[in-house]
Design a protein around this motif. Structure first.
Motif, PDB file in Angstrom:
ATOM      1  N   HIS A 132      47.736  33.731  25.175  1.00 50.07           N
ATOM      2  CA  HIS A 132      46.638  33.339  24.491  1.00 50.07           C
ATOM      3  C   HIS A 132      46.317  32.278  25.362  1.00 50.07           C
ATOM      4  CE1 HIS A 132      44.886  31.663  20.755  1.00 50.07           C
ATOM      5  NE2 HIS A 132      44.287  30.934  21.480  1.00 50.07           N
ATOM      6  N   LEU A 133      44.843  32.277  25.859  1.00 53.64           N
ATOM      7  CA  LEU A 133      44.245  31.295  26.520  1.00 53.64           C
ATOM      8  C   LEU A 133      43.000  30.653  26.060  1.00 53.64           C
ATOM      9  CD1 LEU A 133      44.796  29.707  29.303  1.00 53.64           C
ATOM     10  CD2 LEU A 133      43.242  31.578  30.376  1.00 53.64           C
ATOM     11  N   SER A 134      42.845  29.511  25.919  1.00 54.54           N
ATOM     12  CA  SER A 134      41.452  28.922  25.212  1.00 54.54           C
ATOM     13  C   SER A 134      41.365  27.825  25.888  1.00 54.54           C
ATOM     14  CB  SER A 134      41.652  28.781  23.842  1.00 54.54           C
ATOM     15  OG  SER A 134      40.421  28.267  23.135  1.00 54.54           O
ATOM     16  N   PHE A 135      39.950  27.842  26.537  1.00 57.30           N
ATOM     17  CA  PHE A 135      39.199  26.731  27.037  1.00 57.30           C
ATOM     18  C   PHE A 135      37.788  26.489  26.336  1.00 57.30           C
ATOM     19  CE2 PHE A 135      41.765  27.401  30.770  1.00 57.30           C
ATOM     20  CZ  PHE A 135      42.758  26.317  30.716  1.00 57.30           C
ATOM     21  N   GLY A 136      37.542  26.823  25.065  1.00 60.41           N
ATOM     22  CA  GLY A 136      36.403  27.061  24.499  1.00 60.41           C
ATOM     23  C   GLY A 136      35.863  25.620  24.038  1.00 60.41           C
ATOM     24  N   THR A 137      34.692  25.357  24.066  1.00 58.06           N
ATOM     25  CA  THR A 137      33.928  23.932  23.558  1.00 58.06           C
ATOM     26  C   THR A 137      34.535  23.095  24.344  1.00 58.06           C
ATOM     27  OG1 THR A 137      33.982  25.043  21.408  1.00 58.06           O
ATOM     28  CG2 THR A 137      33.300  22.788  21.571  1.00 58.06           C
ATOM     29  N   ASN A 138      34.093  23.084  25.855  1.00 55.57           N
ATOM     30  CA  ASN A 138      34.246  22.098  26.589  1.00 55.57           C
ATOM     31  C   ASN A 138      33.124  21.916  27.668  1.00 55.57           C
ATOM     32  OD1 ASN A 138      37.200  20.707  26.800  1.00 55.57           O
ATOM     33  ND2 ASN A 138      37.682  22.927  26.384  1.00 55.57           N
TER      34      ASN A 138
ATOM     35  N   LEU B 209      33.030  23.110  31.084  1.00 54.90           N
ATOM     36  CA  LEU B 209      33.491  23.643  32.242  1.00 54.90           C
ATOM     37  C   LEU B 209      32.216  24.498  32.939  1.00 54.90           C
ATOM     38  CD1 LEU B 209      36.779  25.220  30.901  1.00 54.90           C
ATOM     39  CD2 LEU B 209      36.411  23.060  32.211  1.00 54.90           C
ATOM     40  N   THR B 210      32.076  24.425  34.229  1.00 56.90           N
ATOM     41  CA  THR B 210      30.998  25.030  35.299  1.00 56.90           C
ATOM     42  C   THR B 210      32.039  25.823  36.231  1.00 56.90           C
ATOM     43  OG1 THR B 210      31.351  23.171  36.766  1.00 56.90           O
ATOM     44  CG2 THR B 210      29.483  23.034  34.881  1.00 56.90           C
ATOM     45  N   GLY B 211      31.013  26.454  36.938  1.00 58.76           N
ATOM     46  CA  GLY B 211      31.743  27.420  38.075  1.00 58.76           C
ATOM     47  C   GLY B 211      31.972  28.746  37.757  1.00 58.76           C
ATOM     48  N   GLY B 212      31.677  29.129  36.554  1.00 58.28           N
ATOM     49  CA  GLY B 212      32.083  30.672  36.228  1.00 58.28           C
ATOM     50  C   GLY B 212      33.504  31.115  36.173  1.00 58.28           C
ATOM     51  N   ILE B 213      33.877  32.352  35.764  1.00 56.76           N
ATOM     52  CA  ILE B 213      35.017  32.706  35.351  1.00 56.76           C
ATOM     53  C   ILE B 213      35.559  33.387  36.818  1.00 56.76           C
ATOM     54  CG2 ILE B 213      36.340  34.585  34.150  1.00 56.76           C
ATOM     55  CD1 ILE B 213      33.935  34.828  32.303  1.00 56.76           C
TER      56      ILE B 213
ATOM     57  N   ASN C 235      30.977  26.806  26.624  1.00 49.61           N
ATOM     58  CA  ASN C 235      30.857  26.031  27.709  1.00 49.61           C
ATOM     59  C   ASN C 235      29.529  26.536  28.409  1.00 49.61           C
ATOM     60  OD1 ASN C 235      33.558  24.742  28.422  1.00 49.61           O
ATOM     61  ND2 ASN C 235      34.148  26.695  27.682  1.00 49.61           N
ATOM     62  N   ASN C 236      28.593  25.814  27.758  1.00 45.52           N
ATOM     63  CA  ASN C 236      27.070  26.362  27.942  1.00 45.52           C
ATOM     64  C   ASN C 236      26.694  26.457  29.689  1.00 45.52           C
ATOM     65  OD1 ASN C 236      26.414  26.450  25.193  1.00 45.52           O
ATOM     66  ND2 ASN C 236      26.322  24.232  25.411  1.00 45.52           N
ATOM     67  N   GLU C 237      27.371  25.720  30.416  1.00 47.49           N
ATOM     68  CA  GLU C 237      26.980  25.618  31.732  1.00 47.49           C
ATOM     69  C   GLU C 237      28.060  26.413  32.545  1.00 47.49           C
ATOM     70  OE1 GLU C 237      25.929  22.040  33.312  1.00 47.49           O
ATOM     71  OE2 GLU C 237      24.626  21.507  31.787  1.00 47.49           O
TER      72      GLU C 237
ATOM     73  N   VAL D  27      41.021  40.142  21.861  1.00 39.06           N
ATOM     74  CA  VAL D  27      39.865  39.243  21.440  1.00 39.06           C
ATOM     75  C   VAL D  27      39.292  38.592  22.877  1.00 39.06           C
ATOM     76  CG1 VAL D  27      39.059  36.936  20.671  1.00 39.06           C
ATOM     77  CG2 VAL D  27      40.801  38.580  19.381  1.00 39.06           C
ATOM     78  N   LEU D  28      38.099  38.851  22.978  1.00 36.85           N
ATOM     79  CA  LEU D  28      37.121  38.038  24.283  1.00 36.85           C
ATOM     80  C   LEU D  28      35.970  37.518  23.577  1.00 36.85           C
ATOM     81  CD1 LEU D  28      36.850  38.046  27.374  1.00 36.85           C
ATOM     82  CD2 LEU D  28      35.457  40.303  27.422  1.00 36.85           C
ATOM     83  N   ASN D  29      36.018  36.278  23.844  1.00 32.53           N
ATOM     84  CA  ASN D  29      34.889  35.184  23.296  1.00 32.53           C
ATOM     85  C   ASN D  29      34.442  34.552  24.218  1.00 32.53           C
ATOM     86  OD1 ASN D  29      33.534  33.513  21.836  1.00 32.53           O
ATOM     87  ND2 ASN D  29      35.011  33.055  20.272  1.00 32.53           N
ATOM     88  N   LEU D  30      33.197  34.899  24.804  1.00 31.58           N
ATOM     89  CA  LEU D  30      32.594  34.176  25.872  1.00 31.58           C
ATOM     90  C   LEU D  30      31.178  33.979  25.341  1.00 31.58           C
ATOM     91  CD1 LEU D  30      33.377  36.881  28.669  1.00 31.58           C
ATOM     92  CD2 LEU D  30      34.549  34.662  28.237  1.00 31.58           C
ATOM     93  N   MET D  31      30.915  33.695  24.076  1.00 32.58           N
ATOM     94  CA  MET D  31      29.645  33.386  23.702  1.00 32.58           C
ATOM     95  C   MET D  31      29.175  31.809  24.261  1.00 32.58           C
ATOM     96  SD  MET D  31      30.081  32.119  19.660  1.00 32.58           S
ATOM     97  CE  MET D  31      31.037  30.568  19.058  1.00 32.58           C
ATOM     98  N   HIS D  32      27.939  31.717  24.512  1.00 31.87           N
ATOM     99  CA  HIS D  32      27.331  30.505  24.663  1.00 31.87           C
ATOM    100  C   HIS D  32      27.956  29.994  26.041  1.00 31.87           C
ATOM    101  CE1 HIS D  32      24.989  30.369  21.095  1.00 31.87           C
ATOM    102  NE2 HIS D  32      26.170  30.619  20.454  1.00 31.87           N
TER     103      HIS D  32
END
Length: 298
Positions: free
Chosen positions: A50-56, A58-62, A80-82, A100-105
């Motif tokens: 389980h890895l979550s960095f949502g709603t920060n 962050l930049t630079g891609g996956i 992470n809009n940018e 679960v794959l959540n990459l929205m916005h």
């Protein structure tokens, strides 16, 4: 080992020393103020599920290294809009256990071809990006392979740039509860197979920018008895609204801005709905005993 740091005020960058956390199974660092890139050393989290960095911020891609996390089941990088960049192709094979794959916005571009390799997916949330688009030619649309993901319960691809048709075999996804494809540039017909999705509670195919769906509404859509929200607005739908008396759970229906869509909504149905919008259509409200509206009990 588990590390929960969600919803604090942590700032700064993710340290590269994360690679030392070899036994970490869950790390939730969402809803903070993290900046910078996701370090390549993230690939050192060999046990992570389980890895979550949502709603920060962050930049630079996956990073490609995230695709080596073979035990990963839940990945949240949403809001992470940018963040930007593409979804790495290697994630389709390297993270084969994803549920679960959540990459929205996330400001993502590119295509989602190969997504069918994630055969254990239950939730796919990619809304609010710039995925698809005419510039990708044959990769511009929603791939037919997505219909092989029969474990899916939530499929949210809304507000991207997908073109082409809704995959014809969408009716294979019989475990779906939430299907949202609205706000794209899709065209063509609503597949009849959508009426096979009898577990659906939320169906949104509206607001197709610059194009619009052009078919009639499938005749058996009233079979979706668990549906609470039906959004088909801002299209070019034609024909007559089918009988929806079987939709006992329906709370909200939006059909507006389909100028060639006709038919009647029974007054008893209209009165119980919390939202019922049909402006700029030929639809009217009719009495329950109106003979022009089909009675499903006959």
């Amino acid at each position: 080992e588990r590390l929960y740091m969600w919803n604090n005020m942590f700032s700064g960058e993710i340290p590269s020393s994360v690679a030392n956390l070899k036994n970490l199974v869950a790390w939730d660092c969402g809803a903070n103020r993290l900046t910078g890139t996701i370090p390549a050393d993230i690939g050192g989290l060999e046990a992570i599920e389980h890895l979550s960095f949502g709603t920060n911020k962050l930049t630079g891609g996956i990073p490609e290294q995230i695709c080596s996390l073979a035990n990963l089941k839940f990945l949240y990088l949403d809001n992470n809009n940018e963040l930007g960049g593409n979804i790495p192709d290697a994630i389709m094979t390297g993270c084969a256990n994803l549920e679960v794959l959540n990459l929205m916005h996330c400001g993502l571009t590119g295509d989602i071809y190969g997504i069918e390799k994630l055969t254990k997916l239950k939730i796919l949330r990619l809304q609010g990006n710039q995925l698809g688009g005419a510039a990708l030619n044959e990769y511009a649309g929603i791939p037919d392979g997505i219909c092989e993901l029969t474990t899916l319960e939530q499929l949210e691809l809304n507000y991207n740039l997908f073109t082409g048709s809704i995959p014809a075999n969408i009716g294979n996804l019989t475990n779906l509860k939430n299907l949202n494809l609205g706000g794209n540039e899709l065209s063509g017909a609503i597949p009849d197979g959508i009426c096979n999705l009898t577990n659906l509670t939320y169906l949104a195919l509206g607001n197709m920018r610059n194009t619009g769906l052009t078919s009639s509404i499938p005749a058996n859509i009233g079979d979706l008895s668990t549906l609470t929200h039906l959004y088909l607005d801002i299209n070019h739908l034609t024909g007559t609204l089918p009988d929806i008396s079987g939709m006992a759970a329906l709370k909200a229906m939006r059909l507006s801005n389909n100028p060639n869509l006709a038919g009647g909504i029974k007054r008893s149905i209209y009165n119980r709905l919390e939202t019922c919008e049909f402006k700029d259509t030929q639809i009217t409200i009719v009495d329950d005993d109106d003979p022009t509206v089909e009675d499903p009990t006959e």
